[in-house]
Design a protein around this motif. Structure first.
Motif, PDB file in Angstrom:
ATOM      1  N   ALA A  44       0.844  -1.195   0.000  1.00  0.00           N
ATOM      2  CA  ALA A  44       0.000   0.000   0.000  1.00  0.00           C
ATOM      3  C   ALA A  44       0.877   1.241   0.000  1.00  0.00           C
ATOM      4  N   LEU A  45       0.385   2.293  -0.649  1.00  0.00           N
ATOM      5  CA  LEU A  45       0.992   3.621  -0.542  1.00  0.00           C
ATOM      6  C   LEU A  45      -0.098   4.663  -0.742  1.00  0.00           C
ATOM      7  N   ARG A  46       0.154   5.857  -0.233  1.00  0.00           N
ATOM      8  CA  ARG A  46      -0.746   6.988  -0.457  1.00  0.00           C
ATOM      9  C   ARG A  46      -0.025   8.025  -1.304  1.00  0.00           C
ATOM     10  N   ASP A  47      -0.759   8.564  -2.292  1.00  0.00           N
ATOM     11  CA  ASP A  47      -0.143   9.599  -3.110  1.00  0.00           C
ATOM     12  C   ASP A  47      -0.206  10.941  -2.391  1.00  0.00           C
ATOM     13  N   GLU A  48       0.246  11.985  -3.065  1.00  0.00           N
ATOM     14  CA  GLU A  48       0.356  13.291  -2.415  1.00  0.00           C
ATOM     15  C   GLU A  48      -0.994  13.948  -2.160  1.00  0.00           C
ATOM     16  N   LYS A  49      -2.061  13.384  -2.726  1.00  0.00           N
ATOM     17  CA  LYS A  49      -3.402  13.893  -2.451  1.00  0.00           C
ATOM     18  C   LYS A  49      -4.182  12.979  -1.521  1.00  0.00           C
ATOM     19  N   GLY A  50      -3.506  11.978  -0.966  1.00  0.00           N
ATOM     20  CA  GLY A  50      -4.133  11.115   0.019  1.00  0.00           C
ATOM     21  C   GLY A  50      -4.834   9.894  -0.525  1.00  0.00           C
ATOM     22  N   ALA A  51      -4.831   9.693  -1.840  1.00  0.00           N
ATOM     23  CA  ALA A  51      -5.478   8.515  -2.415  1.00  0.00           C
ATOM     24  C   ALA A  51      -4.658   7.268  -2.085  1.00  0.00           C
ATOM     25  N   LEU A  52      -5.360   6.190  -1.761  1.00  0.00           N
ATOM     26  CA  LEU A  52      -4.716   4.942  -1.366  1.00  0.00           C
ATOM     27  C   LEU A  52      -4.601   4.009  -2.562  1.00  0.00           C
ATOM     28  N   PHE A  53      -3.403   3.453  -2.763  1.00  0.00           N
ATOM     29  CA  PHE A  53      -3.148   2.455  -3.803  1.00  0.00           C
ATOM     30  C   PHE A  53      -2.742   1.159  -3.106  1.00  0.00           C
ATOM     31  N   ARG A  54      -3.340   0.038  -3.542  1.00  0.00           N
ATOM     32  CA  ARG A  54      -3.070  -1.235  -2.871  1.00  0.00           C
ATOM     33  C   ARG A  54      -2.960  -2.378  -3.871  1.00  0.00           C
ATOM     34  N   ALA A  55      -2.252  -3.429  -3.449  1.00  0.00           N
ATOM     35  CA  ALA A  55      -2.188  -4.687  -4.190  1.00  0.00           C
ATOM     36  C   ALA A  55      -1.977  -5.815  -3.193  1.00  0.00           C
ATOM     37  N   HIS A  56      -2.331  -7.031  -3.594  1.00  0.00           N
ATOM     38  CA  HIS A  56      -2.067  -8.193  -2.747  1.00  0.00           C
ATOM     39  C   HIS A  56      -1.886  -9.423  -3.633  1.00  0.00           C
ATOM     40  N   ALA A  57      -1.199 -10.412  -3.097  1.00  0.00           N
ATOM     41  CA  ALA A  57      -0.996 -11.667  -3.823  1.00  0.00           C
ATOM     42  C   ALA A  57      -0.838 -12.806  -2.822  1.00  0.00           C
ATOM     43  N   ARG A  58      -1.328 -13.984  -3.210  1.00  0.00           N
ATOM     44  CA  ARG A  58      -1.263 -15.176  -2.358  1.00  0.00           C
ATOM     45  C   ARG A  58      -0.045 -16.021  -2.742  1.00  0.00           C
ATOM     46  N   TYR A  59       0.655 -16.520  -1.726  1.00  0.00           N
ATOM     47  CA  TYR A  59       1.858 -17.318  -1.938  1.00  0.00           C
ATOM     48  C   TYR A  59       1.844 -18.528  -1.007  1.00  0.00           C
ATOM     49  N   ARG A  60       2.803 -19.432  -1.240  1.00  0.00           N
ATOM     50  CA  ARG A  60       3.020 -20.555  -0.334  1.00  0.00           C
ATOM     51  C   ARG A  60       4.527 -20.685  -0.100  1.00  0.00           C
ATOM     52  N   ALA A  61       4.921 -20.770   1.172  1.00  0.00           N
ATOM     53  CA  ALA A  61       6.339 -20.898   1.514  1.00  0.00           C
ATOM     54  C   ALA A  61       6.889 -22.232   1.010  1.00  0.00           C
ATOM     55  N   ASP A  62       8.208 -22.303   0.850  1.00  0.00           N
ATOM     56  CA  ASP A  62       8.817 -23.564   0.424  1.00  0.00           C
ATOM     57  C   ASP A  62       8.979 -24.502   1.623  1.00  0.00           C
ATOM     58  N   ALA A  63       9.607 -25.641   1.395  1.00  0.00           N
ATOM     59  CA  ALA A  63       9.739 -26.650   2.453  1.00  0.00           C
ATOM     60  C   ALA A  63      10.592 -26.163   3.611  1.00  0.00           C
ATOM     61  N   GLY A  64      11.413 -25.151   3.379  1.00  0.00           N
ATOM     62  CA  GLY A  64      12.234 -24.606   4.447  1.00  0.00           C
ATOM     63  C   GLY A  64      11.602 -23.419   5.151  1.00  0.00           C
ATOM     64  N   GLY A  65      10.360 -23.082   4.803  1.00  0.00           N
ATOM     65  CA  GLY A  65       9.683 -21.962   5.445  1.00  0.00           C
ATOM     66  C   GLY A  65      10.117 -20.602   4.924  1.00  0.00           C
ATOM     67  N   GLU A  66      10.664 -20.573   3.704  1.00  0.00           N
ATOM     68  CA  GLU A  66      11.093 -19.312   3.113  1.00  0.00           C
ATOM     69  C   GLU A  66      10.276 -19.007   1.860  1.00  0.00           C
ATOM     70  N   LEU A  67      10.208 -17.719   1.554  1.00  0.00           N
ATOM     71  CA  LEU A  67       9.463 -17.258   0.383  1.00  0.00           C
ATOM     72  C   LEU A  67      10.270 -16.155  -0.286  1.00  0.00           C
ATOM     73  N   ASP A  68      10.725 -16.406  -1.505  1.00  0.00           N
ATOM     74  CA  ASP A  68      11.481 -15.426  -2.284  1.00  0.00           C
ATOM     75  C   ASP A  68      10.659 -15.098  -3.524  1.00  0.00           C
ATOM     76  N   LEU A  69      10.237 -13.840  -3.657  1.00  0.00           N
ATOM     77  CA  LEU A  69       9.357 -13.468  -4.763  1.00  0.00           C
ATOM     78  C   LEU A  69      10.036 -13.572  -6.122  1.00  0.00           C
ATOM     79  N   ALA A  70      11.355 -13.674  -6.145  1.00  0.00           N
ATOM     80  CA  ALA A  70      12.060 -13.867  -7.410  1.00  0.00           C
ATOM     81  C   ALA A  70      11.964 -15.311  -7.892  1.00  0.00           C
ATOM     82  N   ARG A  71      11.574 -16.240  -6.994  1.00  0.00           N
ATOM     83  CA  ARG A  71      11.503 -17.657  -7.358  1.00  0.00           C
ATOM     84  C   ARG A  71      10.126 -18.265  -7.170  1.00  0.00           C
TER      85      ARG A  71
END
Length: 380
Positions: free
Chosen positions: A37-64
């Motif tokens: 999330a971020l707010r622009d200079e006029k106060g408007a809110l911009f948002r995004a979300h995404a669902r993931y699953r960690a690997d077997a070691g409990g780590e999550l790298d968005l590049a992989r």
């Protein structure tokens, strides 16, 4: 083990700099949702979300790790930034003060509910528009109203004039970022700013020529020629500058038209009349979007002064801005296709859309090196 969210570079980065986002300390194959999330200079809110699953070691790298759904899906390491949407209809994210950053908040939530899961980790990251040491110089020279951005080190540097589109004013975010790459970039206002005209009914090339001469003569700009970067109306004006003015050696045009749209272009005793919008044929959908923007037939275009040797016209096509008789290389692209190979030898130009955004007509000028064609006809 407590989950941690890491963002690299740590703390701050430039807006055009890639980020590495990773989560550690999760349970093996734990489902999580990442939210931005971020707010622009006029106060408007911009948002995004995404669902993931960690690997077997409990780590999550968005590049992989591919996103499993949400605002985007698939392997998109920067998806949490480019997929942000506003909470107001048709609101556009625009940076008006490049001396302050956008502040992005990133969160990790347990489970796959973007608004209901427990927050496991949080990070705040500043996205800046001026690299450290970049110099910002307001320009008020003669009629020219602009801002010049210079790299931190001593010059001279390649010079670029940056032209944005309809709406006018003076927006600096692209020029300020390019200066961090080693260019001297002047963000040029051309209407609806300070004492400039309030509308764009008439575009006089003498103003742009004055701006070009100012930049070419600057002691920290490498000559003899300079480049142009234009989008939309700025792309159209960039083609006009490359057509009429000496001293332009390269131009990059993004979603620009190849004719004057909605305004007349003047240079000395030459006139390029506009291709106008047939407003009575525009239909508005229930969402408020215009469903089409029909153009008046190019046959209606006729020169009212001496025709420029750098513009071409046929009885069927009207007047087309073409810089090909000058020694100016032109790279033109749309927002969804960017050529990867440089133009070499005699300048040539490929453009789509043709007359303006969204047009599908196929045109070819009398100069065989100049092509305007449908995207489907390209071979890449």
């Amino acid at each position: 083990m407590e989950a941690t969210l890491s963002v690299e570079p740590a703390g701050r980065s430039c807006w055009d700099e890639p980020l590495s986002i990773a989560v550690r300390g999760l349970a093996p194959e734990q489902p999580v949702t990442l939210r931005s999330a971020l707010r622009d200079e006029k106060g408007a809110l911009f948002r995004a979300h995404a669902r993931y699953r960690a690997d077997a070691g409990g780590e999550l790298d968005l590049a992989r790790a591919p996103a499993l759904g949400g605002s985007f899906s698939g392997l998109e390491p920067m998806g949490l930034l480019w997929a942000m949407e506003p909470d107001r209809p048709f609101w556009r994210l625009v940076k008006r003060d490049v001396q302050t950053p956008f502040v992005v908040e990133l969160e990790v939530l347990d489970g796959h509910e973007p608004d209901g899961g427990q927050r496991l980790a949080r990070a705040v990251h500043e996205r800046h528009f001026m690299a450290p040491g970049v110099r910002r110089v307001p320009v008020r020279e003669g009629r020219v109203r602009a801002t010049l951005f210079l790299p931190p080190e001593s010059g001279p540097f390649p010079g670029i004039i940056d032209l944005l589109g309809v709406g006018g004013g003076l927006l600096e975010y692209r020029a300020s970022l390019l200066a961090g790459k080693g260019f001297a970039v002047m963000a040029l206002a051309y209407y609806n700013y300070d004492d400039l005209p309030k509308n764009m009914e008439a575009m006089r090339m003498e103003y742009f020529e004055e701006a070009m001469n100012y930049l070419r003569s600057h002691p920290e700009v490498k000559g003899p020629g300079i480049g142009l970067l234009g989008i939309s109306k700025g792309g159209e004006l960039g083609l006009a500058m490359a057509s009429f003015l000496k001293g332009i050696t390269a131009a990059v045009v993004i979603n620009g038209s190849v004719a004057a749209v909605g305004n007349t272009i003047y240079y000395k005793d030459e006139t390029i009349p506009p291709v106008t919008i047939l407003r009575n044929q525009v239909r508005t959908t229930t969402t408020g979007r215009a469903s089409s923007m029909p153009m008046r037939s190019p046959n209606a275009c006729r020169p009212t002064g001496r025709r420029s040797p750098r513009s071409s016209a046929t009885q069927q096509q009207g007047i087309i801005l073409s810089p090909l008789t000058s020694r100016c290389a032109v790279l033109a692209c749309t927002s969804w296709w960017v050529p990867t190979s440089p133009l070499e030898g005699s300048p040539s130009l490929t453009l789509w859309p043709s007359w303006m955004h969204g047009s599908n007509s196929r045109l070819s000028s009398t100069n065989t090196d100049f092509h305007v064609s449908n995207r489907s006809s390209w071979s890449i």
